[in-house]
Design a protein around this motif. Sequence first.
Motif, mmCIF file in Angstrom:
data_model
loop_
_atom_site.group_PDB
_atom_site.id
_atom_site.type_symbol
_atom_site.label_atom_id
_atom_site.label_comp_id
_atom_site.label_asym_id
_atom_site.label_seq_id
_atom_site.Cartn_x
_atom_site.Cartn_y
_atom_site.Cartn_z
ATOM 1 N N SER A 37 26.471 -29.530 100.462
ATOM 2 C CA SER A 37 25.145 -28.929 100.276
ATOM 3 C C SER A 37 24.413 -28.588 101.565
ATOM 4 O O SER A 37 23.449 -27.841 101.533
ATOM 5 C CB SER A 37 24.265 -29.882 99.462
ATOM 6 O OG SER A 37 24.842 -30.146 98.213
ATOM 7 N N ARG A 38 24.855 -29.143 102.690
ATOM 8 C CA ARG A 38 24.124 -28.944 103.945
ATOM 9 C C ARG A 38 25.014 -28.365 105.034
ATOM 10 O O ARG A 38 24.975 -28.780 106.181
ATOM 11 C CB ARG A 38 23.533 -30.268 104.422
ATOM 12 C CG ARG A 38 22.507 -30.832 103.471
ATOM 13 C CD ARG A 38 21.920 -32.097 104.017
ATOM 14 N NE ARG A 38 20.975 -32.673 103.059
ATOM 15 C CZ ARG A 38 20.404 -33.834 103.215
ATOM 16 N NH1 ARG A 38 20.669 -34.567 104.287
ATOM 17 N NH2 ARG A 38 19.569 -34.285 102.318
ATOM 18 N N CYS A 39 25.787 -27.397 104.684
ATOM 19 C CA CYS A 39 26.774 -26.791 105.573
ATOM 20 C C CYS A 39 26.395 -25.330 105.809
ATOM 21 O O CYS A 39 25.785 -24.695 104.956
ATOM 22 C CB CYS A 39 28.155 -26.889 104.906
ATOM 23 S SG CYS A 39 29.501 -26.078 105.781
ATOM 24 N N THR A 42 27.501 -23.313 102.950
ATOM 25 C CA THR A 42 26.951 -23.621 101.627
ATOM 26 C C THR A 42 26.584 -22.367 100.823
ATOM 27 O O THR A 42 26.757 -22.369 99.599
ATOM 28 C CB THR A 42 25.756 -24.588 101.749
ATOM 29 O OG1 THR A 42 26.230 -25.806 102.335
ATOM 30 C CG2 THR A 42 25.132 -24.899 100.404
ATOM 31 N N PRO A 43 26.122 -21.282 101.448
ATOM 32 C CA PRO A 43 25.844 -20.071 100.653
ATOM 33 C C PRO A 43 27.055 -19.547 99.879
ATOM 34 O O PRO A 43 26.886 -18.726 98.965
ATOM 35 C CB PRO A 43 25.349 -19.067 101.704
ATOM 36 C CG PRO A 43 24.699 -19.937 102.744
ATOM 37 C CD PRO A 43 25.606 -21.152 102.819
ATOM 38 N N GLN A 44 28.268 -20.035 100.192
ATOM 39 C CA GLN A 44 29.436 -19.636 99.389
ATOM 40 C C GLN A 44 29.296 -20.073 97.938
ATOM 41 O O GLN A 44 29.968 -19.519 97.061
ATOM 42 C CB GLN A 44 30.725 -20.203 99.987
ATOM 43 C CG GLN A 44 31.177 -19.497 101.240
ATOM 44 C CD GLN A 44 32.584 -19.909 101.661
ATOM 45 O OE1 GLN A 44 33.389 -20.385 100.851
ATOM 46 N NE2 GLN A 44 32.882 -19.709 102.929
ATOM 47 N N TYR A 45 28.433 -21.039 97.660
ATOM 48 C CA TYR A 45 28.185 -21.416 96.264
ATOM 49 C C TYR A 45 27.833 -20.188 95.428
ATOM 50 O O TYR A 45 28.257 -20.067 94.276
ATOM 51 C CB TYR A 45 27.039 -22.422 96.163
ATOM 52 C CG TYR A 45 27.422 -23.872 96.189
ATOM 53 C CD1 TYR A 45 28.273 -24.417 95.237
ATOM 54 C CD2 TYR A 45 26.886 -24.729 97.144
ATOM 55 C CE1 TYR A 45 28.590 -25.770 95.241
ATOM 56 C CE2 TYR A 45 27.188 -26.085 97.153
ATOM 57 C CZ TYR A 45 28.049 -26.595 96.195
ATOM 58 O OH TYR A 45 28.359 -27.930 96.201
ATOM 59 N N PHE A 84 20.723 -29.891 93.245
ATOM 60 C CA PHE A 84 20.747 -28.888 94.307
ATOM 61 C C PHE A 84 21.554 -27.661 93.878
ATOM 62 O O PHE A 84 21.105 -26.524 94.019
ATOM 63 C CB PHE A 84 21.345 -29.472 95.598
ATOM 64 C CG PHE A 84 21.590 -28.428 96.648
ATOM 65 C CD1 PHE A 84 20.562 -27.985 97.455
ATOM 66 C CD2 PHE A 84 22.859 -27.871 96.819
ATOM 67 C CE1 PHE A 84 20.780 -27.000 98.417
ATOM 68 C CE2 PHE A 84 23.082 -26.889 97.773
ATOM 69 C CZ PHE A 84 22.047 -26.453 98.574
ATOM 70 N N CYS A 85 22.748 -27.888 93.369
ATOM 71 C CA CYS A 85 23.630 -26.781 92.989
ATOM 72 C C CYS A 85 23.026 -25.939 91.878
ATOM 73 O O CYS A 85 23.083 -24.705 91.918
ATOM 74 C CB CYS A 85 24.995 -27.309 92.570
ATOM 75 S SG CYS A 85 25.921 -27.987 93.955
ATOM 76 N N SER A 86 22.432 -26.581 90.914
ATOM 77 C CA SER A 86 21.827 -25.869 89.790
ATOM 78 C C SER A 86 20.571 -25.106 90.221
ATOM 79 O O SER A 86 20.430 -23.916 89.946
ATOM 80 C CB SER A 86 21.489 -26.859 88.680
ATOM 81 O OG SER A 86 20.834 -26.205 87.633
ATOM 82 N N ALA A 87 19.667 -25.788 90.906
ATOM 83 C CA ALA A 87 18.388 -25.173 91.279
ATOM 84 C C ALA A 87 18.537 -24.110 92.361
ATOM 85 O O ALA A 87 17.858 -23.079 92.311
ATOM 86 C CB ALA A 87 17.414 -26.251 91.744
ATOM 87 N N THR A 88 19.400 -24.329 93.323
ATOM 88 C CA THR A 88 19.511 -23.419 94.457
ATOM 89 C C THR A 88 20.459 -22.252 94.191
ATOM 90 O O THR A 88 20.182 -21.126 94.593
ATOM 91 C CB THR A 88 19.978 -24.187 95.715
ATOM 92 O OG1 THR A 88 19.139 -25.329 95.886
ATOM 93 C CG2 THR A 88 19.905 -23.315 96.954
ATOM 94 N N TYR A 89 21.569 -22.519 93.515
ATOM 95 C CA TYR A 89 22.591 -21.479 93.323
ATOM 96 C C TYR A 89 22.934 -21.190 91.869
ATOM 97 O O TYR A 89 23.810 -20.373 91.604
ATOM 98 C CB TYR A 89 23.862 -21.853 94.100
ATOM 99 C CG TYR A 89 23.634 -21.824 95.588
ATOM 100 C CD1 TYR A 89 23.565 -20.615 96.275
ATOM 101 C CD2 TYR A 89 23.453 -22.989 96.305
ATOM 102 C CE1 TYR A 89 23.334 -20.579 97.643
ATOM 103 C CE2 TYR A 89 23.219 -22.968 97.677
ATOM 104 C CZ TYR A 89 23.153 -21.755 98.332
ATOM 105 O OH TYR A 89 22.922 -21.727 99.686
#
Length: 165
Positions: A37-39, A42-45, A84-89
């Motif tokens: 999540s902090r890489c 991470t935008p590859q999600y 994080f994954c749900s809300a951000t991506y």
Amino acid sequence: MTPRISVLDVDINALDGTAANLPQYTGRPLLVVNVASRCGLTPQYAALERLQRRYEDRGFTVLGVPCNQFAGQEPGSAQEIAEFCSATYGVTFPMTEKVEVNGADRHPLYDRLTGFADAEGHTGDIRWNFEKFLIGRDGRVVARFAPQTDPESAEVTAALEAQLG
């Protein structure tokens, strides 16, 4: 040498602690990706989620595998990772429990995956977050992609479409 054994008969838990049931993916292409999540990658999600949505009706699934081994870039709890994954991506694809992908405590799934070479001939340890493995319908690795490879690149989508038939 390329291992020709299925990776789908390995036990691993889902992010929520229940069994991930990898054998359910037999007969379907699967893209296994160690995520964080902090890489910087991470935008590859977002691209992974687009792949999921584009091909899920044809049986394809992305499987995210959180790992905190690279500069501590996945420090969160299972709930924090899911949120994080749900809300951000807007991630809808399944995620496993957080595991180690390298070293003495490497998860058995990655014991099998890391024996497969990418197009440049790299085998062995995972190099960084977002290294990708395409698993074919028979449960065996058919392609390995470097962390920096865009999930929607021509290289990845061509390999995926070849598995979809």
